[in-house]
Design an enzyme around this catalytic site. Structure first.
Site, PDB file in Angstrom:
ATOM      1  N   CYS A 196       6.040  -0.094   7.274  1.00 14.06           N
ATOM      2  CA  CYS A 196       5.696   1.080   6.480  1.00 14.06           C
ATOM      3  C   CYS A 196       6.900   1.505   5.652  1.00 14.06           C
ATOM      4  O   CYS A 196       8.025   1.551   6.162  1.00 14.06           O
ATOM      5  CB  CYS A 196       5.273   2.205   7.428  1.00 14.06           C
ATOM      6  SG  CYS A 196       4.794   3.738   6.615  1.00 14.06           S
ATOM      7  N   LEU A 197       6.652   1.832   4.389  1.00 13.31           N
ATOM      8  CA  LEU A 197       7.738   2.287   3.520  1.00 13.31           C
ATOM      9  C   LEU A 197       8.377   3.573   4.024  1.00 13.31           C
ATOM     10  O   LEU A 197       9.538   3.843   3.747  1.00 13.31           O
ATOM     11  CB  LEU A 197       7.229   2.479   2.090  1.00 13.31           C
ATOM     12  CG  LEU A 197       6.757   1.219   1.372  1.00 13.31           C
ATOM     13  CD1 LEU A 197       6.218   1.565  -0.012  1.00 13.31           C
ATOM     14  CD2 LEU A 197       7.872   0.196   1.273  1.00 13.31           C
ATOM     15  N   HIS A 247      -4.390   1.618   7.555  1.00 10.34           N
ATOM     16  CA  HIS A 247      -3.019   2.135   7.594  1.00 10.34           C
ATOM     17  C   HIS A 247      -2.852   3.268   6.581  1.00 10.34           C
ATOM     18  O   HIS A 247      -2.318   4.331   6.912  1.00 10.34           O
ATOM     19  CB  HIS A 247      -2.040   0.989   7.303  1.00 10.34           C
ATOM     20  CG  HIS A 247      -0.608   1.401   7.298  1.00 10.34           C
ATOM     21  ND1 HIS A 247       0.261   1.055   8.313  1.00 10.34           N
ATOM     22  CD2 HIS A 247       0.128   2.117   6.412  1.00 10.34           C
ATOM     23  CE1 HIS A 247       1.463   1.543   8.040  1.00 10.34           C
ATOM     24  NE2 HIS A 247       1.406   2.189   6.884  1.00 10.34           N
ATOM     25  N   GLU A 248      -3.313   3.043   5.356  1.00 11.37           N
ATOM     26  CA  GLU A 248      -3.126   4.051   4.302  1.00 11.37           C
ATOM     27  C   GLU A 248      -4.013   5.285   4.528  1.00 11.37           C
ATOM     28  O   GLU A 248      -3.588   6.417   4.279  1.00 11.37           O
ATOM     29  CB  GLU A 248      -3.374   3.444   2.925  1.00 11.37           C
ATOM     30  CG  GLU A 248      -2.441   2.302   2.563  1.00 11.37           C
ATOM     31  CD  GLU A 248      -0.956   2.595   2.747  1.00 11.37           C
ATOM     32  OE1 GLU A 248      -0.547   3.771   2.594  1.00 11.37           O
ATOM     33  OE2 GLU A 248      -0.199   1.661   3.051  1.00 11.37           O
ATOM     34  N   GLN A 273       3.063   9.937   1.168  1.00  7.04           N
ATOM     35  CA  GLN A 273       4.337   9.220   1.290  1.00  7.04           C
ATOM     36  C   GLN A 273       5.276   9.500   0.125  1.00  7.04           C
ATOM     37  O   GLN A 273       6.477   9.262   0.232  1.00  7.04           O
ATOM     38  CB  GLN A 273       4.099   7.715   1.388  1.00  7.04           C
ATOM     39  CG  GLN A 273       3.444   7.293   2.681  1.00  7.04           C
ATOM     40  CD  GLN A 273       3.280   5.792   2.704  1.00  7.04           C
ATOM     41  OE1 GLN A 273       2.270   5.271   2.238  1.00  7.04           O
ATOM     42  NE2 GLN A 273       4.271   5.087   3.238  1.00  7.04           N
ATOM     43  N   HIS A 275      -2.391   7.591   6.823  1.00  2.00           N
ATOM     44  CA  HIS A 275      -1.420   8.466   6.146  1.00  2.00           C
ATOM     45  C   HIS A 275      -2.100   9.707   5.584  1.00  2.00           C
ATOM     46  O   HIS A 275      -1.559  10.812   5.660  1.00  2.00           O
ATOM     47  CB  HIS A 275      -0.707   7.730   5.007  1.00  2.00           C
ATOM     48  CG  HIS A 275       0.459   6.914   5.445  1.00  2.00           C
ATOM     49  ND1 HIS A 275       1.584   7.454   6.044  1.00  2.00           N
ATOM     50  CD2 HIS A 275       0.689   5.584   5.362  1.00  2.00           C
ATOM     51  CE1 HIS A 275       2.446   6.502   6.311  1.00  2.00           C
ATOM     52  NE2 HIS A 275       1.926   5.343   5.911  1.00  2.00           N
ATOM     53  N   GLY A 287       0.835  -1.191   0.000  1.00  2.00           N
ATOM     54  CA  GLY A 287       0.000   0.000   0.000  1.00  2.00           C
ATOM     55  C   GLY A 287       0.870   1.240   0.000  1.00  2.00           C
ATOM     56  O   GLY A 287       2.012   1.210   0.484  1.00  2.00           O
TER      57      GLY A 287
END
Length: 170
Positions: free
Chosen positions: A101-102, A143-144, A63, A147, A58
Site C-alpha cells: 500500500c502506498l 483493497h481500494e 490516501q 480505503h 490503485g
C-alpha cells in the site's frame, strides 16, 4: 510581434500521499454528488498521475487527503475510475494475496480476499457501470474500497488472524 497565449489547461499535480497514522485514512469517505464536477475531474487526473509516479496500481481519494469516494486503478493495462463504488456481490471462494500500500511503505501483508466481486460504480463521465472483477482486479477493488471505508490493510490483516490460523496461511 509575438503574441503569447495563456492557457487554463490543467497541469497534473503530484498529490502528497497520507501515511499510516493520518486520521484521514480511518474516516469513511463521503459520497460524490456530481461525478462530472471540475473538482472531481481534476482530482481524478491528479490521482492517476500520483499513482503512476508512486508506482501504484490503485489509489483511493482518502490516501491523498480527499474525503470523497473516488478510486483510480491501472490493472493489466486498463485504467479504471470508480466513483461511489459498492461491492454488490462476493464469491464464496477466497484467495490470498501479498498486498502492499502506498500509505504503508515498505510493508507487504498476506490478505485474504474474495476471489471475485461485482462492483457497481459511476465512471468519470457519471455513467453507472457494473464490473465483475476476478483475480488481481478483484483484490485491487477490495483493497481500494477498504480505503473508502476507513480500513487499512494492517487492520484487515489483524481481523483475519483466526482465519489465517485455521487455513495455515502465513
Amino acid at each position: 510581434m509575438t503574441t503569447l497565449h495563456q492557457t487554463t489547461e490543467h497541469k497534473e499535480q503530484l498529490l502528497p500521499v497520507a501515511h499510516r497514522g493520518d486520521a484521514m485514512l480511518t474516516r469513511v469517505a463521503t459520497p460524490v454528488t456530481d461525478p462530472q464536477s471540475a473538482d472531481i475531474q481534476e482530482l481524478i487526473r491528479d490521482m492517476f498521475y500520483t499513482m503512476r509516479i508512486e508506482n501504484g496500481c490503485g489509489l483511493a481519494a482518502p490516501q491523498v487527503r480527499k474525503n470523497v469516494r473516488v478510486i483510480t486503478m491501472a490493472v493489466d493495462g486498463t485504467r479504471y475510475t470508480m466513483i461511489n463504488p459498492e461491492i454488490t456481490k462476493r464469491s464464496s471462494r477466497l484467495v490470498t494475496f501479498d498486498e502492499s500500500c502506498l500509505s504503508i511503505p515498505s510493508t507487504t501483508l498476506r490478505i485474504i480476499r474474495n476471489e471475485n466481486v461485482t462492483v457497481r460504480y459511476h465512471d468519470h463521465n457519471g455513467i453507472i457501470r457494473i464490473i465483475d472483477a476476478h483475480g488481481f482486479l478483484s483484490v485491487v477493488c477490495q483493497h481500494e474500497i477498504d480505503h473508502l471505508d476507513g480500513i487499512l490493510m494492517t487492520q484487515r490483516h489483524a481481523e483475519q488472524q483466526a482465519l489465517r490460523a485455521q487455513y495455515n496461511i502465513d
